[in-house]
Design an enzyme around this catalytic site. Structure first.
Site, PDB file in Angstrom:
ATOM      1  N   ASN A 242       0.876  -1.176   0.000  1.00  0.00           N
ATOM      2  CA  ASN A 242       0.000   0.000   0.000  1.00  0.00           C
ATOM      3  C   ASN A 242       0.910   1.222   0.000  1.00  0.00           C
ATOM      4  O   ASN A 242       1.471   1.576   1.034  1.00  0.00           O
ATOM      5  CB  ASN A 242      -0.895  -0.031   1.243  1.00  0.00           C
ATOM      6  CG  ASN A 242      -1.724   1.235   1.377  1.00  0.00           C
ATOM      7  OD1 ASN A 242      -1.809   2.039   0.443  1.00  0.00           O
ATOM      8  ND2 ASN A 242      -2.336   1.419   2.533  1.00  0.00           N
ATOM      9  N   TRP A 243       1.079   1.798  -1.166  1.00  0.00           N
ATOM     10  CA  TRP A 243       2.017   2.926  -1.286  1.00  0.00           C
ATOM     11  C   TRP A 243       1.454   4.206  -0.681  1.00  0.00           C
ATOM     12  O   TRP A 243       2.179   5.187  -0.527  1.00  0.00           O
ATOM     13  CB  TRP A 243       2.351   3.179  -2.761  1.00  0.00           C
ATOM     14  CG  TRP A 243       3.117   2.088  -3.441  1.00  0.00           C
ATOM     15  CD1 TRP A 243       3.532   0.900  -2.896  1.00  0.00           C
ATOM     16  CD2 TRP A 243       3.575   2.088  -4.803  1.00  0.00           C
ATOM     17  NE1 TRP A 243       4.210   0.167  -3.837  1.00  0.00           N
ATOM     18  CE2 TRP A 243       4.247   0.864  -5.016  1.00  0.00           C
ATOM     19  CE3 TRP A 243       3.476   2.992  -5.854  1.00  0.00           C
ATOM     20  CZ2 TRP A 243       4.828   0.539  -6.248  1.00  0.00           C
ATOM     21  CZ3 TRP A 243       4.047   2.664  -7.079  1.00  0.00           C
ATOM     22  CH2 TRP A 243       4.714   1.451  -7.268  1.00  0.00           C
ATOM     23  N   LYS A 244       0.173   4.234  -0.398  1.00  0.00           N
ATOM     24  CA  LYS A 244      -0.491   5.436   0.135  1.00  0.00           C
ATOM     25  C   LYS A 244      -0.228   6.624  -0.798  1.00  0.00           C
ATOM     26  O   LYS A 244      -0.126   6.453  -2.003  1.00  0.00           O
ATOM     27  CB  LYS A 244      -0.043   5.699   1.575  1.00  0.00           C
ATOM     28  CG  LYS A 244      -0.158   4.459   2.457  1.00  0.00           C
ATOM     29  CD  LYS A 244      -0.002   4.756   3.910  1.00  0.00           C
ATOM     30  CE  LYS A 244      -0.006   3.444   4.683  1.00  0.00           C
ATOM     31  NZ  LYS A 244      -0.106   3.619   6.108  1.00  0.00           N
TER      32      LYS A 244
ATOM     33  N   HIS B 219      -9.621   1.058   4.592  1.00  0.00           N
ATOM     34  CA  HIS B 219      -8.380   1.303   5.328  1.00  0.00           C
ATOM     35  C   HIS B 219      -8.669   2.276   6.474  1.00  0.00           C
ATOM     36  O   HIS B 219      -9.471   3.203   6.325  1.00  0.00           O
ATOM     37  CB  HIS B 219      -7.310   1.884   4.380  1.00  0.00           C
ATOM     38  CG  HIS B 219      -5.950   1.874   5.001  1.00  0.00           C
ATOM     39  ND1 HIS B 219      -5.556   2.797   5.931  1.00  0.00           N
ATOM     40  CD2 HIS B 219      -4.898   1.014   4.847  1.00  0.00           C
ATOM     41  CE1 HIS B 219      -4.317   2.520   6.318  1.00  0.00           C
ATOM     42  NE2 HIS B 219      -3.902   1.443   5.670  1.00  0.00           N
TER      43      HIS B 219
ATOM     44  N   GLU C 268      -7.080   4.700   7.609  1.00  0.00           N
ATOM     45  CA  GLU C 268      -6.835   6.122   7.296  1.00  0.00           C
ATOM     46  C   GLU C 268      -8.032   6.722   6.577  1.00  0.00           C
ATOM     47  O   GLU C 268      -8.399   7.875   6.802  1.00  0.00           O
ATOM     48  CB  GLU C 268      -5.542   6.251   6.473  1.00  0.00           C
ATOM     49  CG  GLU C 268      -4.318   5.995   7.350  1.00  0.00           C
ATOM     50  CD  GLU C 268      -3.095   5.500   6.610  1.00  0.00           C
ATOM     51  OE1 GLU C 268      -3.046   5.577   5.371  1.00  0.00           O
ATOM     52  OE2 GLU C 268      -2.163   5.022   7.297  1.00  0.00           O
TER      53      GLU C 268
ATOM     54  N   GLU D  32      -5.711  -5.043  10.327  1.00  0.00           N
ATOM     55  CA  GLU D  32      -4.662  -4.054  10.578  1.00  0.00           C
ATOM     56  C   GLU D  32      -4.946  -3.314  11.886  1.00  0.00           C
ATOM     57  O   GLU D  32      -5.773  -2.385  11.910  1.00  0.00           O
ATOM     58  CB  GLU D  32      -4.629  -3.021   9.453  1.00  0.00           C
ATOM     59  CG  GLU D  32      -4.337  -3.609   8.092  1.00  0.00           C
ATOM     60  CD  GLU D  32      -3.722  -2.568   7.183  1.00  0.00           C
ATOM     61  OE1 GLU D  32      -2.638  -2.826   6.681  1.00  0.00           O
ATOM     62  OE2 GLU D  32      -4.315  -1.490   7.003  1.00  0.00           O
TER      63      GLU D  32
ATOM     64  N   GLY E 144       2.221   2.095  10.730  1.00  0.00           N
ATOM     65  CA  GLY E 144       3.195   3.178  10.590  1.00  0.00           C
ATOM     66  C   GLY E 144       3.846   3.587  11.904  1.00  0.00           C
ATOM     67  O   GLY E 144       4.480   4.630  11.989  1.00  0.00           O
TER      68      GLY E 144
ATOM     69  N   SER F  62       3.223  -2.300  10.403  1.00  0.00           N
ATOM     70  CA  SER F  62       4.676  -2.333  10.621  1.00  0.00           C
ATOM     71  C   SER F  62       5.293  -3.703  10.333  1.00  0.00           C
ATOM     72  O   SER F  62       6.204  -4.141  11.038  1.00  0.00           O
ATOM     73  CB  SER F  62       5.015  -1.862  12.038  1.00  0.00           C
ATOM     74  OG  SER F  62       4.581  -0.526  12.214  1.00  0.00           O
TER      75      SER F  62
ATOM     76  N   GLY G 190       2.634  -1.224   4.310  1.00  0.00           N
ATOM     77  CA  GLY G 190       2.712   0.204   3.990  1.00  0.00           C
ATOM     78  C   GLY G 190       4.155   0.607   3.730  1.00  0.00           C
ATOM     79  O   GLY G 190       4.706   0.397   2.650  1.00  0.00           O
ATOM     80  N   GLY G 191       4.793   1.181   4.749  1.00  0.00           N
ATOM     81  CA  GLY G 191       6.140   1.744   4.607  1.00  0.00           C
ATOM     82  C   GLY G 191       7.129   0.856   3.871  1.00  0.00           C
ATOM     83  O   GLY G 191       7.842   1.319   2.973  1.00  0.00           O
TER      84      GLY G 191
HETATM   85  C1  PEP Z   1      -0.943   0.116   6.088  1.00  0.00           C
HETATM   86  O1  PEP Z   1      -1.164   1.297   6.167  1.00  0.00           O
HETATM   87  O2  PEP Z   1      -1.720  -0.624   5.448  1.00  0.00           O
HETATM   88  C2  PEP Z   1       0.221  -0.427   6.794  1.00  0.00           C
HETATM   89  C3  PEP Z   1       0.216  -1.680   7.146  1.00  0.00           C
HETATM   90  O3  PEP Z   1       1.255   0.461   7.020  1.00  0.00           O
HETATM   91  P1  PEP Z   1       2.692   0.131   7.682  1.00  0.00           P
HETATM   92  O4  PEP Z   1       3.176  -1.171   7.096  1.00  0.00           O
HETATM   93  O5  PEP Z   1       3.553   1.283   7.301  1.00  0.00           O
HETATM   94  O6  PEP Z   1       2.452   0.008   9.149  1.00  0.00           O
END
Ligand code: PEP
Length: 252
Positions: free
Chosen positions: A9-11, A97, A99, A169, A175, A215, A236-237
């Site tokens: 998920n590049w956001k 999601h 967010e 999640e 994050g 994470s 994500g990251g």
């Molecule tokens: C996400 O936002 O879907 C996510 C899992 O982010 P991160 O891996 O950065 O915690």
């Protein structure tokens, strides 16, 4: 045998050139060194969909949007419909999601409209659920997540439900660098699967991939993915660095 899936998920990151380069780098690494039984998904900004679809050559990589409109078409300035997403060649869409729930106030009613449109346009929804910290601290995560599912994907027919991917999640892990422990992940994934058994029966529950997100990194993916009910990750990251993403893909 359930599919193993690692979805990035590049956001709201990367401009078009950077995103295209990242997709090309992931494509090359996956083709050369990626486990061949893992489905890889790139969740990219709308503006990148067409380019990323054209850039990716490895057939086990699919492309996903990170959202779609709750209406099929019309006077909704700035919105991108499920049909538009599909027309780029993307095959997936991330919905629900945390967010989007938090910053854009997407509630179950809106998510149900998006789910219906995604399915109508043959997009596979990657449907997110997960609790905030205060709910985890009160040890009320199971009820919280079950309610999220009951209000949304559990409203689908069994036939449609079978088409989705669930991503659990925990918001406190997204994050933050804090990951759910392997035991915490297995416990709630098993709980989600048992809720699916209750609602749709064992055969359906056995088929549904449940991904962990929060994470997830190359150094903790192995432990998380070793759990019986963790079928991969939503990342994500770490999906923004091709080598790290490959490390996670090879974490099974
Ligand atoms: C996400 O936002 O879907 C996510 C899992 O982010 P991160 O891996 O950065 O915690």
């Amino acid at each position: 045998m359930r599919k193993k899936i690692v979805a990035g998920n590049w956001k709201c990151n990367t401009n078009l050139q950077e995103g295209t380069d990242l997709a090309a780098a992931v494509d090359k690494l996956v083709a050369e060194k990626g486990a061949d039984d893992v489905v890889v998904i790139l969740g990219v900004p709308f503006t990148h969909l067409t380019n990323v679809v054209k850039t990716v050559r490895t057939n086990r990589i699919g492309v996903s949007a990170q959202n779609c409109a709750a209406e099929p078409k019309g006077a909704y300035t700035g919105e991108v419909s499920a049909e538009m997403v599909k027309s780029t060649g993307a095959a997936y869409v991330i919905l629900g999601h945390s967010e989007r729930r938090e910053y854009y106030h997407e509630n179950s009613e809106v998510l149900n409209k998006k789910l219906a449109l995604a399915l109508k346009n043959d997009l596979t929804p990657i449907f997110c659920c997960g609790e905030p910290l205060e709910i985890r601290e009160a040890n009320a995560q199971n009820d919280y997540v079950k309610k999220q599912l009951e209000e949304t994907v559990f409203q689908l027919s069994a036939n449609d439900f079978k088409k989705i991917i669930i991503a659990y999640e925990p918001i406190w892990a997204i994050g933050t660098g804090k990951t759910a422990s392997s035991e915490q992940a297995q416990e709630i994934h098993a709980f989600i699967r048992s809720a699916i058994v209750e609602k749709f029966g064992k055969d359906v529950a056995e088929e549904i991939p449940i991904l962990y997100g929060g994470s997830c990194k190359p150094d903790n993916a192995k432990e998380l993915f070793a759990n019986q009910d963790v079928d991969g990750g939503l990342i994500g990251g770490a999906s923004l660095k091709a080598e790290d993403f490959l490390g996670i893909i090879n974490g099974f």
